[in-house]
Design a protein around this motif. Structure first.
Motif, mmCIF file in Angstrom:
data_model
loop_
_atom_site.group_PDB
_atom_site.id
_atom_site.type_symbol
_atom_site.label_atom_id
_atom_site.label_comp_id
_atom_site.label_asym_id
_atom_site.label_seq_id
_atom_site.Cartn_x
_atom_site.Cartn_y
_atom_site.Cartn_z
ATOM 1 N N UNK A 174 -44.216 24.864 -20.875
ATOM 2 C CA UNK A 174 -43.591 24.091 -21.951
ATOM 3 C C UNK A 174 -42.093 24.346 -22.067
ATOM 4 N N UNK A 175 -41.632 25.507 -21.632
ATOM 5 C CA UNK A 175 -40.222 25.850 -21.766
ATOM 6 C C UNK A 175 -39.853 26.401 -23.132
ATOM 7 N N UNK A 176 -40.820 26.538 -24.029
ATOM 8 C CA UNK A 176 -40.518 27.029 -25.383
ATOM 9 C C UNK A 176 -40.099 28.494 -25.384
ATOM 10 N N UNK A 177 -40.615 29.286 -24.443
ATOM 11 C CA UNK A 177 -40.225 30.702 -24.390
ATOM 12 C C UNK A 177 -38.752 30.851 -24.022
ATOM 13 N N UNK A 178 -38.244 29.949 -23.203
ATOM 14 C CA UNK A 178 -36.826 29.997 -22.849
ATOM 15 C C UNK A 178 -35.964 29.446 -23.991
ATOM 16 N N UNK A 179 -36.453 28.426 -24.650
ATOM 17 C CA UNK A 179 -35.692 27.800 -25.738
ATOM 18 C C UNK A 179 -35.639 28.701 -26.971
ATOM 19 N N UNK A 180 -36.724 29.444 -27.214
ATOM 20 C CA UNK A 180 -36.802 30.343 -28.370
ATOM 21 C C UNK A 180 -37.144 31.747 -27.880
ATOM 22 N N UNK A 181 -36.139 32.513 -27.452
ATOM 23 C CA UNK A 181 -36.407 33.837 -26.891
ATOM 24 C C UNK A 181 -36.999 34.819 -27.907
#
Length: 110
Positions: A37-44
């Protein structure tokens, strides 16, 4: 050729919600969907090993759980306050008001 399934991954913030729709291999896990999803990169600040829990449609699951077509993976934020403690405190305040609450002056009528 591997079959694919459509899933969603969501993360709610106090002021908005992020919802990512994905098409993943049929044998994917919750963790793989979150990674894709890329959420881990967007919200570290998301910490799946500690503070943040995950679920599917409101039911807590482990990151290694398998997904089915149409599932919505939810990343939960940690609680700011324990709901049970908040209820206890409100109940205690209510009892104190009933027992010893002074009479408040009434507004003068004109």
């Amino acid at each position: 050729m591997t079959e694919s399934i459509d899933v969603q991954v969501c993360y709610a913030l106090p002021d908005r919600q992020e919802l990512v729709s994905l098409s993943l291999p049929q044998d994917c896990t919750v963790q793989q969907a979150i990674d894709a999803s890329g959420l881990l990169q967007k919200y570290p600040g998301i910490d799946l090993d500690g503070a943040n829990k995950v679920g599917v449609f409101g039911k807590l699951v482990s990151p290694g759980s398998a997904l089915r077509a149409g599932d919505r993976v939810e990343i939960y934020r940690p609680l700011v306050a324990d709901p049970k403690e908040v209820r206890r405190r409100r109940a205690a305040e209510g009892k104190a008001l009933k027992k010893g609450a002074p009479d408040l002056p009434r507004a003068e009528q004109e």
